[in-house]
Every structure is written in structure tokens, then in C-alpha cells.
Design a protein around this motif. Structure first.
Motif, PDB file in Angstrom:
ATOM      1  N   GLU A 187      33.132 -42.614  18.630  1.00 21.63           N
ATOM      2  CA  GLU A 187      32.884 -43.918  19.261  1.00 21.63           C
ATOM      3  C   GLU A 187      32.405 -43.798  20.715  1.00 21.63           C
ATOM      4  N   THR A 188      32.384 -42.589  21.258  1.00 22.00           N
ATOM      5  CA  THR A 188      31.955 -42.393  22.647  1.00 22.00           C
ATOM      6  C   THR A 188      30.449 -42.594  22.780  1.00 22.00           C
ATOM      7  N   GLU A 189      30.059 -43.379  23.792  1.00 23.08           N
ATOM      8  CA  GLU A 189      28.634 -43.587  24.064  1.00 23.08           C
ATOM      9  C   GLU A 189      28.131 -42.457  24.973  1.00 23.08           C
ATOM     10  N   VAL A 190      27.154 -41.694  24.471  1.00 21.82           N
ATOM     11  CA  VAL A 190      26.651 -40.534  25.217  1.00 21.82           C
ATOM     12  C   VAL A 190      25.130 -40.559  25.264  1.00 21.82           C
ATOM     13  N   THR A 191      24.578 -40.263  26.428  1.00 20.59           N
ATOM     14  CA  THR A 191      23.126 -40.142  26.578  1.00 20.59           C
ATOM     15  C   THR A 191      22.762 -38.665  26.690  1.00 20.59           C
ATOM     16  N   LEU A 192      21.870 -38.223  25.809  1.00 24.07           N
ATOM     17  CA  LEU A 192      21.358 -36.857  25.858  1.00 24.07           C
ATOM     18  C   LEU A 192      19.911 -36.881  26.320  1.00 24.07           C
ATOM     19  N   HIS A 193      19.378 -35.724  26.662  1.00 20.23           N
ATOM     20  CA  HIS A 193      17.984 -35.624  27.104  1.00 20.23           C
ATOM     21  C   HIS A 193      17.252 -34.591  26.267  1.00 20.23           C
ATOM     22  N   ASP A 194      16.002 -34.885  25.942  1.00 25.63           N
ATOM     23  CA  ASP A 194      15.171 -33.979  25.146  1.00 25.63           C
ATOM     24  C   ASP A 194      14.010 -33.448  25.985  1.00 25.63           C
ATOM     25  N   ALA A 195      13.528 -32.265  25.604  1.00 23.48           N
ATOM     26  CA  ALA A 195      12.350 -31.679  26.249  1.00 23.48           C
ATOM     27  C   ALA A 195      11.094 -32.365  25.730  1.00 23.48           C
ATOM     28  N   THR A 196      10.155 -32.673  26.634  1.00 23.61           N
ATOM     29  CA  THR A 196       8.905 -33.332  26.243  1.00 23.61           C
ATOM     30  C   THR A 196       7.708 -32.431  26.516  1.00 23.61           C
ATOM     31  N   GLY A 197       7.518 -32.076  27.777  1.00 19.72           N
ATOM     32  CA  GLY A 197       6.380 -31.220  28.150  1.00 19.72           C
ATOM     33  C   GLY A 197       5.386 -31.946  29.028  1.00 19.72           C
ATOM     34  N   CYS A 198       5.006 -31.311  30.134  1.00 21.52           N
ATOM     35  CA  CYS A 198       4.003 -31.875  31.045  1.00 21.52           C
ATOM     36  C   CYS A 198       3.329 -30.721  31.794  1.00 21.52           C
ATOM     37  N   GLU A 199       2.420 -31.066  32.704  1.00 23.12           N
ATOM     38  CA  GLU A 199       1.703 -30.032  33.458  1.00 23.12           C
ATOM     39  C   GLU A 199       2.631 -29.213  34.348  1.00 23.12           C
ATOM     40  N   LYS A 200       3.679 -29.865  34.862  1.00 24.44           N
ATOM     41  CA  LYS A 200       4.597 -29.186  35.779  1.00 24.44           C
ATOM     42  C   LYS A 200       5.334 -28.026  35.105  1.00 24.44           C
ATOM     43  N   CYS A 201       5.568 -28.127  33.795  1.00 25.12           N
ATOM     44  CA  CYS A 201       6.343 -27.104  33.079  1.00 25.12           C
ATOM     45  C   CYS A 201       5.502 -26.387  32.027  1.00 25.12           C
ATOM     46  N   ALA A 213      30.978 -22.377  25.243  1.00 22.98           N
ATOM     47  CA  ALA A 213      30.604 -23.664  24.634  1.00 22.98           C
ATOM     48  C   ALA A 213      31.068 -24.825  25.503  1.00 22.98           C
ATOM     49  N   ASP A 214      32.273 -24.719  26.082  1.00 22.04           N
ATOM     50  CA  ASP A 214      32.788 -25.784  26.954  1.00 22.04           C
ATOM     51  C   ASP A 214      31.903 -25.946  28.183  1.00 22.04           C
ATOM     52  N   ASP A 215      31.526 -24.811  28.795  1.00 23.51           N
ATOM     53  CA  ASP A 215      30.684 -24.848  29.995  1.00 23.51           C
ATOM     54  C   ASP A 215      29.301 -25.403  29.668  1.00 23.51           C
ATOM     55  N   ALA A 216      28.767 -24.976  28.501  1.00 23.56           N
ATOM     56  CA  ALA A 216      27.416 -25.410  28.118  1.00 23.56           C
ATOM     57  C   ALA A 216      27.367 -26.906  27.827  1.00 23.56           C
ATOM     58  N   THR A 217      28.394 -27.434  27.159  1.00 22.35           N
ATOM     59  CA  THR A 217      28.378 -28.864  26.808  1.00 22.35           C
ATOM     60  C   THR A 217      28.406 -29.739  28.064  1.00 22.35           C
ATOM     61  N   VAL A 218      29.089 -29.273  29.113  1.00 23.95           N
ATOM     62  CA  VAL A 218      29.100 -30.017  30.384  1.00 23.95           C
ATOM     63  C   VAL A 218      27.687 -30.123  30.945  1.00 23.95           C
ATOM     64  N   ARG A 219      26.917 -29.018  30.838  1.00 24.25           N
ATOM     65  CA  ARG A 219      25.534 -29.023  31.338  1.00 24.25           C
ATOM     66  C   ARG A 219      24.661 -29.983  30.533  1.00 24.25           C
ATOM     67  N   VAL A 220      24.939 -30.096  29.230  1.00 23.62           N
ATOM     68  CA  VAL A 220      24.182 -31.032  28.390  1.00 23.62           C
ATOM     69  C   VAL A 220      24.504 -32.467  28.784  1.00 23.62           C
ATOM     70  N   LEU A 221      25.785 -32.764  28.957  1.00 26.93           N
ATOM     71  CA  LEU A 221      26.200 -34.126  29.316  1.00 26.93           C
ATOM     72  C   LEU A 221      25.707 -34.517  30.706  1.00 26.93           C
ATOM     73  N   ASP A 222      25.522 -33.520  31.574  1.00 18.10           N
ATOM     74  CA  ASP A 222      24.993 -33.801  32.918  1.00 18.10           C
ATOM     75  C   ASP A 222      23.475 -33.966  32.916  1.00 18.10           C
ATOM     76  N   GLY A 223      22.833 -33.723  31.762  1.00 21.53           N
ATOM     77  CA  GLY A 223      21.378 -33.880  31.670  1.00 21.53           C
ATOM     78  C   GLY A 223      20.589 -32.711  32.230  1.00 21.53           C
ATOM     79  N   CYS A 282       9.704 -34.603  33.090  1.00 18.47           N
ATOM     80  CA  CYS A 282       9.311 -35.166  31.793  1.00 18.47           C
ATOM     81  C   CYS A 282      10.451 -35.286  30.772  1.00 18.47           C
ATOM     82  N   LYS A 283      11.683 -34.957  31.147  1.00 17.61           N
ATOM     83  CA  LYS A 283      12.765 -35.053  30.158  1.00 17.61           C
ATOM     84  C   LYS A 283      12.996 -36.515  29.755  1.00 17.61           C
TER      85      LYS A 283
END
Length: 576
Positions: free
Chosen positions: A488-502, A549-559, A469-470
Motif C-alpha cells: 500500500e506504500t506510494e513510491v515514485t521510481l525513476h527510469d533511464a531515458t537517454g539524451c545527448e548529455k549521457c 541490497a538495503d543500501d542499494a534500495t535507499v539509492r533507488v528510493l532517493d532517485g 533525462c530520468k
């Protein structure tokens, strides 16, 4: 055990060129004299050897079950401590279970697998009959159990409601009164006994790490900590609490008469076909005793080092650190950040017959083979410092100290590291580099630290976004700044939504975010001359050190996770 079962197992052992009596003697379970007595008895009665050994009282049914399971390469299950899944019980009617001596233990809907306790795991007729009952799409996983245990468990679990909702309805409607009469005093006739078991099983099934029983003035709040966040799952009437407290104390072997002092205990159960331990803590509060259970699931507790999700570069650095024969490796982070799991994974990676590994923990959380583990709770008048001093006389190669809390423990741990031992321990700090001022603060001399610390790991646990559901979106300017990216960098992030699975949280599961600081000669020199934290940070930055912070930001960019989630556990404000 049934005669047919013993006969079939004996045939299986013969096929493996093994003799039951010899195997049991080799394992130290019986003596040769006892085998001879059983053989004489076997000639008189015509019963199989295994059944004769049980009848003579030389071995119990449980010991025979475990031994046979190990010898045949089959998993065994102790039904005296097992808590079956209510969904599994519904799959097989009682008459089928009684006729074929089987007990459904756990049904995993995701893998469509049913764990089935059987007195004879080689009886294909029984397996085929059960498969016809539950449906061909469900895969059966036979587990070896004693016949007597299965009969008792069938009587115990069938005919009673086992789900939390059903038991609560039973309590409210009073239907239990009739069943109590039929059960002739069986403890499972008491719905509150089943309620506690059902809550523990439900918490394990939902992946909870802690279970909180919190009495308020007029009700009892039940919360699970799932993926590091507490969630309220039930509110019960305060009337039930006194009986639930007694049941939990009996299970954890606490003093039920003591209500004014804190107590600790432990519960061991078989849930979902595997061994699960609960560390129980009772604390007096204004509205009654508050009880918290830490869930210690052995199946999840020891994760292979390569499966921790550590970045390739950091993992290579960590393995290089572990290859050093002497010195101390520290794992830092707040409570609940996965430090113990990481330490166990590291020990599991290096353990072998060639080295002697000893641990000193408060308490031992996960039993491990080939490692000598000592729990401070079970040893009178011993603290970490005295424990290390005692372990040094046990010829260890590797020592794990549960936690460095004071100067005495730190001094003894570093002394062990200086005398040719590899030492692992934990420390409560905010970052890996923060371990240096923390050790100075508790009184460790910089000269002793310099050259004896192999490296420091800083760790946090962040929740992973639910893959079902992200929701993707474009990053805003301030978010790019927090992530250390150009505007100027184009970046796609993902947000939490919520569904039955989670469970409508938007997150499912957790991953570790780790920084690995390896000591080098320049850093040792800075420590020896009591350099400031700023100087230490500048040096590590120049050497390419990857921060949390460096390690965490990589996880965010990877979705894998969200920016909101890493901001909850890691400070990113210094990037603004």
C-alpha cells in the motif's frame, strides 16, 4: 627557456625571498660547485642563472620547468608526453601560438576552461592577447612548460588532423602523403600514430575505464567500458590493425616481434592537462592479438573517504574499524567493483608522518606520496606471501596486500595482523559475510580468523541516472516487494531515458554501494566454532547490519539510480 622568462621568474622568486641557486641545491638537483660555475658563466655572458645552468648541461629544461613550477606554486606540464585536445588546438591559430609561445592543451566545455602551456606564466601581455583571441568568456589556466618543448609541440600538433573522425578521413582519402613529405620524417606525419593518441584521448574524455581493441576476421572492433558497461564506439578496417598493434607496443615498451605470447606494458601520457597511465595487456587470439588498456586516471583514482558516497552509519562504522591498531580489514567484491579505489581512499585517510605504510600490489595502479609501494611485476621471484614476509622486516605499521588469492598469502596476512600490524586486503566473494567461508575454503583455520579480522566491506558499483533525462513513475506491486516495502506504500521510481548529455544511455557516472560488517565478540565466537553461513547471517541481521541490497534500495528510493540497474549487480530475488 627564454631570457625574459628566466628574468621574470627570477623576479617572482626574489619577491618570495628565495634564490634560484639555493633552492635547486636544497632540492638536490645541482651541487654548490655547479652553482659557482654557472655564476662565473653568468658574469661572462650576462644570461640569467637558470639559462646558464641549462646551457652548461647541469639541469635539463624539463627538470628546471618542474622545479620552478613547484617553487612558484604553479602547475607544470611535460609536453613530450602530452596529447592535446583537437578542440583546444582549433581555438588558437598557429601564428598566435608561435608568436607568444603558447600551446592550448585542453578545453573543458562544461567549465569553459582552457589549459594553456606557457613558457612564462607571469606574462600578462601574452595572457591578455590569448584571451582576446579565444574570447573573454573562456577562462585560461596557465601551465608552466619549457620554451623548447612548446616550439617542438607547436610544430608537431599544428597542421595535422587530431580528431578521430578527421584522421580516419585522412587515411581513407590519402591526404597524408603530402603532409608526410613536409614533415621530413616526423612520426606525427603518420596518421596511425595520431589515430592511437586520438583514441586514447577520446576514451579519457568520455570517462572510459578500459579500452578494448578486438580484431575480428574482417574488421577491428573498438569498445570503451564506460560506467562498467562496454560500448562499441568504432569499427575499423582490419588493414589498420598491424600498424596500430605496433604503435601500442612501442608506446608500452613491449616486444613488437613477439605475437604468440601474452605481454603486459604501461603507457604514461599527459591528457586533458593531467597525468594518465594506461596498463596494457596483449593476448593472442584466433584473429590476431587482442589488446586491452586499463585507464588509470590519477585525478580520479584517489577519492577522499568522505566523498565515496558511503551511508553515514556505515561510514562511522568504517572509521571506527580503521581506528583499531591491529587486525585485518578486507574489501570484497567482483572484478571492477571499485575495491582498489576504496582501499586507496582508506590509506589516504590514515596516512601521516607518524606511521609507516607499505603496500604490495600487482601492479601498483596509483602512486601515492608518503606510502612505500611495491609492484610484484617489477620484483623477480616474489609472490604475495614472500612479499609480506619481506615487508615485515621493513618496520611497517600498516600493510596493504593487493589480493588474498591462496592459503599462503592469507596465512601471512593474518600473521602480520596478529603481530601488531594493521593489514588491508581484497578478497573475491559475493558479500561481506561470504568472506568467512571463502577464507575457510582456502585453508585458513577458524581459530586464526577469530579475533584478528577487524571487519569486512562488501562493495558494488552501480550507474547513476542522468539528472537531465530520468523519468519518474509510480512503482508496481512486484517492484515494491523487491524494495522491501508494503504494497500500500506510494513510491515514485525513476527510469533511464537517454539524451545527448549521457550519450543516450540514461546513465552518467557511478556510485558505490557498500555494506560494512564489523566483527564483534559473538561473531568471533561463531567463526571459531565453524558456524554455518545461515547462522552468521541471522546474527548480523539481529545486530542491524545493512546489506548491499538495503543500501542499494535507499539509492533507488532517493532517485539516484534505477531498480533495473541495482538488479543488474545485486541479487534481490530472495525478497520475493
Amino acid at each position: 627557456m627564454a631570457e625574459q622568462q628566466i628574468t621574470d621568474i627570477g623576479a617572482a622568486l626574489r619577491a618570495k625571498k628565495k634564490r634560484l641557486g639555493e633552492e635547486l641545491v636544497d632540492r638536490g638537483l645541482i651541487t654548490r660547485d655547479q652553482v659557482q660555475i654557472a655564476l662565473i658563466e653568468q658574469k661572462k655572458t650576462g644570461k640569467p642563472l637558470g639559462e646558464s645552468l641549462i646551457a652548461l648541461g647541469f639541469v635539463t629544461e624539463a627538470i628546471m620547468r618542474d622545479a620552478l613550477g613547484e617553487m612558484l606554486g604553479r602547475e607544470s606540464v611535460d609536453l613530450t608526453t602530452a596529447v592535446p585536445d583537437a578542440e583546444a588546438i582549433k581555438l588558437i591559430p598557429k601564428d598566435i601560438a608561435s608568436r607568444y609561445l603558447v600551446l592550448p592543451l585542453n578545453f573543458d566545455a562544461e567549465t569553459n576552461t582552457l589549459d594553456l602551456a606557457m613558457s612564462d606564466v607571469y606574462n600578462l601581455v601574452v595572457i591578455d592577447r590569448v584571451r582576446a583571441t579565444v574570447g573573454r568568456r573562456i577562462e585560461l589556466r596557465p601551465l608552466l612548460a619549457g620554451e623548447g618543448e612548446i616550439r617542438q609541440a607547436i610544430d608537431q600538433f599544428y597542421g595535422y588532423e587530431l580528431s578521430v573522425d578527421g584522421i580516419l578521413h585522412e587515411i581513407e582519402t590519402g591526404e597524408v602523403d603530402y603532409r608526410s613529405l613536409e614533415a621530413e620524417g616526423s612520426e606525427y606525419s603518420q596518421p596511425l600514430v595520431r589515430l592511437v593518441d586520438a583514441i586514447l584521448a577520446d576514451a579519457v574524455k568520455k570517462g572510459a575505464s578500459d579500452i578494448h581493441f578486438e580484431p575480428e576476421q574482417s574488421f577491428l572492433r573498438l569498445r570503451y567500458r564506460i560506467d562498467g558497461v562496454c560500448r562499441q564506439v568504432r569499427s575499423l578496417h582490419k588493414h589498420y590493425w598491424s600498424a596500430i598493434v605496433v604503435r601500442l607496443k612501442v608506446m608500452s615498451k613491449m616486444n613488437i616481434a613477439e605475437t604468440r605470447s601474452p605481454q603486459d606494458g604501461r603507457i604514461n601520457l599527459q591528457i586533458r592537462g593531467r597525468q594518465v597511465d594506461f596498463r596494457v595487456s596483449a593476448q593472442p587470439t584466433t584473429h590476431g592479438e587482442n589488446i586491452v588498456l586499463r585507464v588509470l586516471d590519477r585525478a580520479k583514482g584517489i577519492v577522499p573517504l568522505d566523498n565515496l558516497g558511503i551511508h553515514e552509519t556505515s561510514l562511522a562504522t568504517l572509521k571506527l574499524m580503521m581506528a583499531r591498531p591491529e587486525g585485518i580489514i578486507l574489501v570484497t567484491g567482483p572484478t571492477g567493483s571499485g575495491k582498489t579505489t576504496t582501499l586507496y581512499s582508506m590509506l589516504n585517510y590514515i596516512k601521516s608522518e607518524a606511521i609507516n605504510i607499505m603496500t604490495l600490489e600487482d601492479p601498483v595502479e596509483y602512486p601515492m606520496d608518503m606510502i612505500r609501494q611495491t609492484s610484484l611485476n617489477e620484483v623477480a621471484r616474489m609472490d604475495f606471501a614472500n612479499g609480506i614476509r619481506s615487508m615485515m622486516r621493513q618496520d611497517p605499521d600498516v600493510i596493504l596486500v593487493g589480493e588474498i588469492r591462496d592459503s599462503d598469502t592469507a596465512e601471512m596476512a593474518l600473521r602480520a595482523a596478529m603481530t601488531g600490524h594493521q593489514v588491508y586486503s581484497t578478497l573475491h566473494t559475493n558479500s561481506a559475510i561470504g568472506a568467512i567461508p571463502r577464507l575457510l575454503d582456502i585453508g585458513v583455520l577458524p581459530d586464526i580468523m577469530s579475533g584478528n579480522i577487524i571487519g569486512v566491506l562488501g562493495q558494488r558499483l552501480v550507474r547513476k541516472l542522468c539528472t537531465h533525462c530520468k523519468q519518474p513513475r509510480t512503482a508496481e506491486a512486484i517492484e515494491k516487494k523487491l524494495l522491501g516495502l508494503a504494497e500500500e506504500t506510494e513510491v515514485t521510481l525513476h527510469d533511464a531515458t537517454g539524451c545527448e548529455k549521457c550519450n543516450n544511455t540514461g546513465y552518467k557516472g557511478r556510485l558505490s554501494v557498500i555494506e560494512v560488517l564489523r566483527m564483534d565478540p559473538e561473531l568471533d565466537e561463531l567463526i571459531a566454532r565453524k558456524a554455518t553461513l545461515g547462522e552468521l547471517r541471522r546474527h548480523t541481521k539481529n545486530t542491524g547490519f545493512r546489506t548491499l541490497a538495503d543500501d542499494a534500495t535507499v539509492r533507488v528510493l532517493d532517485g539516484i539510480t534505477s531498480l533495473d540497474e541495482i538488479s543488474r549487480v545485486i541479487d534481490l530475488t530472495d525478497r520475493l
